[in-house]
Design an enzyme around this catalytic site. Sequence first.
Site, PDB file in Angstrom:
ATOM      1  N   SER A 237       0.918  -1.237   0.003  1.00  0.00           N
ATOM      2  CA  SER A 237      -0.003  -0.220   0.062  1.00  0.00           C
ATOM      3  C   SER A 237       0.917   1.329  -0.035  1.00  0.00           C
ATOM      4  CB  SER A 237      -1.072  -0.290   1.063  1.00  0.00           C
ATOM      5  OG  SER A 237      -0.205  -0.119   2.417  1.00  0.00           O
ATOM      6  N   HIS A 238       0.124   2.249  -0.384  1.00  0.00           N
ATOM      7  CA  HIS A 238       0.958   3.541  -0.459  1.00  0.00           C
ATOM      8  C   HIS A 238       1.585   3.928   0.957  1.00  0.00           C
ATOM      9  CE1 HIS A 238      -0.291   4.534  -4.656  1.00  0.00           C
ATOM     10  NE2 HIS A 238      -1.824   4.488  -4.081  1.00  0.00           N
TER      11      HIS A 238
END
Lengths: 212, 114
Positions: free
Chosen positions: B67-68
Amino acid sequence: MTHVSRSSLLALHAIRLGGFVDTQAVADRYGMPVALAESLVRDFRESGWISRFRFGADAGWSLTESGRVENERLLADELSQCGAKALMEDVYRMFLPLNARLVQACTAWQLTILPDGSMQDNDHGDAQRDRPILAELESLAHELIPLTIQLTERLARFSGYDTRFAAAVSLAADNPEMVTGTKNDSAHRVWFELHEDLIATLGIDRALPSGP
Amino acid sequence: MPEVPIVTGAPASRGVVAGPVRLVHSVDDFGAVRPGDVIVCRTTDPSWTALFSVAAAVVTETGGILSHAAIVAREYGIPAVVAAEGAMDALANHRTISVDGTNGHVHAVRSTQR
């Protein structure tokens, strides 16, 4: 014909996308005169839509919860005025598989996951290991072009994501920071911003399980 | 004998560090974050990356290693445990926790160890 957003929408949206930005960056994001950005920032502050924070040496503006609501209200109104919601949803659907590849490439750029599940940092000493990751990023840069064109044909404020991403990728072989760095306009930072822009424009809740 | 973790999730950024718990529900809680805090939150967006520059570690309820938030945590070199279901409730009554981003564990730290 493409729709050009109002300055007040653009300035508030620049703070949403930048996350934590100073007034100069608000002006720079959409090429707005600084005096105009200053006056809008003042109005936003008086309305309680933004708040000033200081973290270490950095100070900047972020949207408050009410600012976020206002931002999404303006974006939704604009989207319905331009009749661009269906197109935006189509582009978002095309974006998601590219996003999955992007976060995979960024993670591979940062670390190797060993067979036992442990992580080892990538020191970029092995050009052969990095080459396929750069090739994947270059491929994503190409695939981002038609998406950006479709978005920009309806909403001018989406322009530039493809060229900024491609510029970062073109520098990455010589400067590994240009892939996942946080201080520069790195490939991941530009992409994260586009992801946030699509999510904000479509009013999607990031907390819902819909991918990274 | 090692204590049982109070929260487990996916390891997303390596390292082990302890710090005061700071639950962050929204941007409106940003003002309360102090350097060295462990940020515990549901999810993150671009504005949250400013917090990562001062935080000791981060625990998120959503996301994964890709994920970011995980990518940004690794850039800042702070331990991160993600996809830690129920972390906000489970950690609400703790003052100091230790985040093991290598194994995906969060442990309580007794006040005498602070």
